[in-house]
Design an enzyme around this catalytic site. Sequence first.
Site, PDB file in Angstrom:
ATOM      1  N   ASP A  97      -1.851   7.506  -7.019  1.00 22.12           N
ATOM      2  CA  ASP A  97      -0.520   7.036  -6.612  1.00 22.12           C
ATOM      3  C   ASP A  97       0.572   7.631  -7.498  1.00 22.12           C
ATOM      4  O   ASP A  97       1.550   8.207  -7.013  1.00 22.12           O
ATOM      5  CB  ASP A  97      -0.444   5.501  -6.686  1.00 22.12           C
ATOM      6  CG  ASP A  97      -1.279   4.820  -5.612  1.00 22.12           C
ATOM      7  OD1 ASP A  97      -2.025   5.527  -4.916  1.00 22.12           O
ATOM      8  OD2 ASP A  97      -1.182   3.589  -5.470  1.00 22.12           O
TER       9      ASP A  97
ATOM     10  N   GLY B  86       0.809  -1.218   0.000  1.00 23.73           N
ATOM     11  CA  GLY B  86       0.000   0.000   0.000  1.00 23.73           C
ATOM     12  C   GLY B  86       0.838   1.262   0.000  1.00 23.73           C
ATOM     13  O   GLY B  86       0.319   2.363   0.186  1.00 23.73           O
TER      14      GLY B  86
ATOM     15  N   SER C 285       4.679   0.936  -4.298  1.00 20.93           N
ATOM     16  CA  SER C 285       5.918   0.436  -4.914  1.00 20.93           C
ATOM     17  C   SER C 285       5.807   0.394  -6.437  1.00 20.93           C
ATOM     18  O   SER C 285       6.748   0.769  -7.142  1.00 20.93           O
ATOM     19  CB  SER C 285       6.299  -0.937  -4.352  1.00 20.93           C
ATOM     20  OG  SER C 285       5.269  -1.865  -4.593  1.00 20.93           O
ATOM     21  N   SER C 286       4.652  -0.019  -6.959  1.00 16.63           N
ATOM     22  CA  SER C 286       4.553  -0.138  -8.421  1.00 16.63           C
ATOM     23  C   SER C 286       4.464   1.242  -9.076  1.00 16.63           C
ATOM     24  O   SER C 286       5.080   1.483 -10.118  1.00 16.63           O
ATOM     25  CB  SER C 286       3.385  -1.036  -8.837  1.00 16.63           C
ATOM     26  OG  SER C 286       2.175  -0.338  -8.730  1.00 16.63           O
TER      27      SER C 286
HETATM   28  C1  MEV Z   1      -4.283   2.644  -3.819  1.00 11.70           C
HETATM   29  O1  MEV Z   1      -3.122   3.272  -3.309  1.00 11.70           O
HETATM   30  C2  MEV Z   1      -5.469   3.551  -3.666  1.00 11.70           C
HETATM   31  C3  MEV Z   1      -6.789   2.979  -4.151  1.00 11.70           C
HETATM   32  O2  MEV Z   1      -7.764   4.007  -3.944  1.00 11.70           O
HETATM   33  C4  MEV Z   1      -6.746   2.608  -5.616  1.00 11.70           C
HETATM   34  C5  MEV Z   1      -6.597   3.796  -6.535  1.00 11.70           C
HETATM   35  O3  MEV Z   1      -6.915   4.921  -6.157  1.00 11.70           O
HETATM   36  O4  MEV Z   1      -6.179   3.570  -7.685  1.00 11.70           O
HETATM   37  C6  MEV Z   1      -7.217   1.769  -3.348  1.00 11.70           C
END
Ligand code: MEV
Length: 317
Positions: A152, A105, A108-109
């Site tokens: 992200d 979470g 990393s990617s």
């Molecule tokens: C992932 O870091 C955050 C999510 O809301 C997915 C996204 O926003 O693409 C779970």
Amino acid sequence: MPALKVTAPAKTILFGEHAVVYGHPAIAIPVNQLKTTITIQPNPWGASNQITIHAPDIGLSTALEELPNQHPFSTAFSVVMQHLGMTTYPACTVKINSTIPIASGLGSSASLSVALIKAFSQFAGADLPSQTLIDLSFQLETIYHGTPSGIDNSVIALNQGILFQKGKPVQALNSAKPLPIVIANSGVAGNTKQAVAGVRESWQHNKPYFDALFQKIGSTTWEALQALENGDEIRLGQLMNSNHRDLQTLRVSHPKIDRLVETALKHDALGAKLCGGGLGGNMICLIHAEQAGEIQKALMQAGAAQTYLTQVESREI
Ligand code: MEV
């Protein structure tokens, strides 16, 4: 052509994950304690397009052309080549390292995507504007995550705190004061793609209920933005707790994450929540600076695999 080194940070989401996929706002910050580092060395005697990849963290050492087209390294390379309209690339050796735990979470990617796009373009002599970096890295994110919101790769490409809402200009975070945050890794591998797909399935079964829940998370995020701007960390903590309960309702938390959240609150953190896709991964808590050591110790005793101390701060986009 000189050697090149680029880095891209990790990220954490303070408010609004999952709801952000459905058009609601979310707040994210970069985490510069963890990063992807890419160095590119020219091979002046190599033939054009002869690109060697070394990624010791994943035990990979190969010619780029040996990798499948869908591999992140190959995709990033073709996305850059296409964007720059190039057909030949100078021979080089690309070394990729990351200190960001995967499936946690912490982005990393997305960090890898941003770093690859930045490195391949800069080595070719192009310094991409941040919006192009965001757009190109988003192409990679869609390949790996299905239907990402784009938060992200945006927070990582900009390397600063943001309020993100799909289809709207990114807003710089304006925190009245630096706010210390402890991040704890549950040691349980999260899976953002699976979490996002699971939430979508629930939403498809009961749209009114989940739309209302996403709306509630969105309102929490707007209120959190106000609290950040006012430096009201007490309210911010309460909003974090409320956001965590809503993420539990979305069934993206995990018993180990919940235990770490409870531990942080028992040790007087101002607020705590899951961060990112969930089903494992990391949690965050907002603390007073002087509590950092005690809370990090308590989280480790409660089973965290690792903790990191970071902070929310403001910078201009
Ligand atoms: C992932 O870091 C955050 C999510 O809301 C997915 C996204 O926003 O693409 C779970």
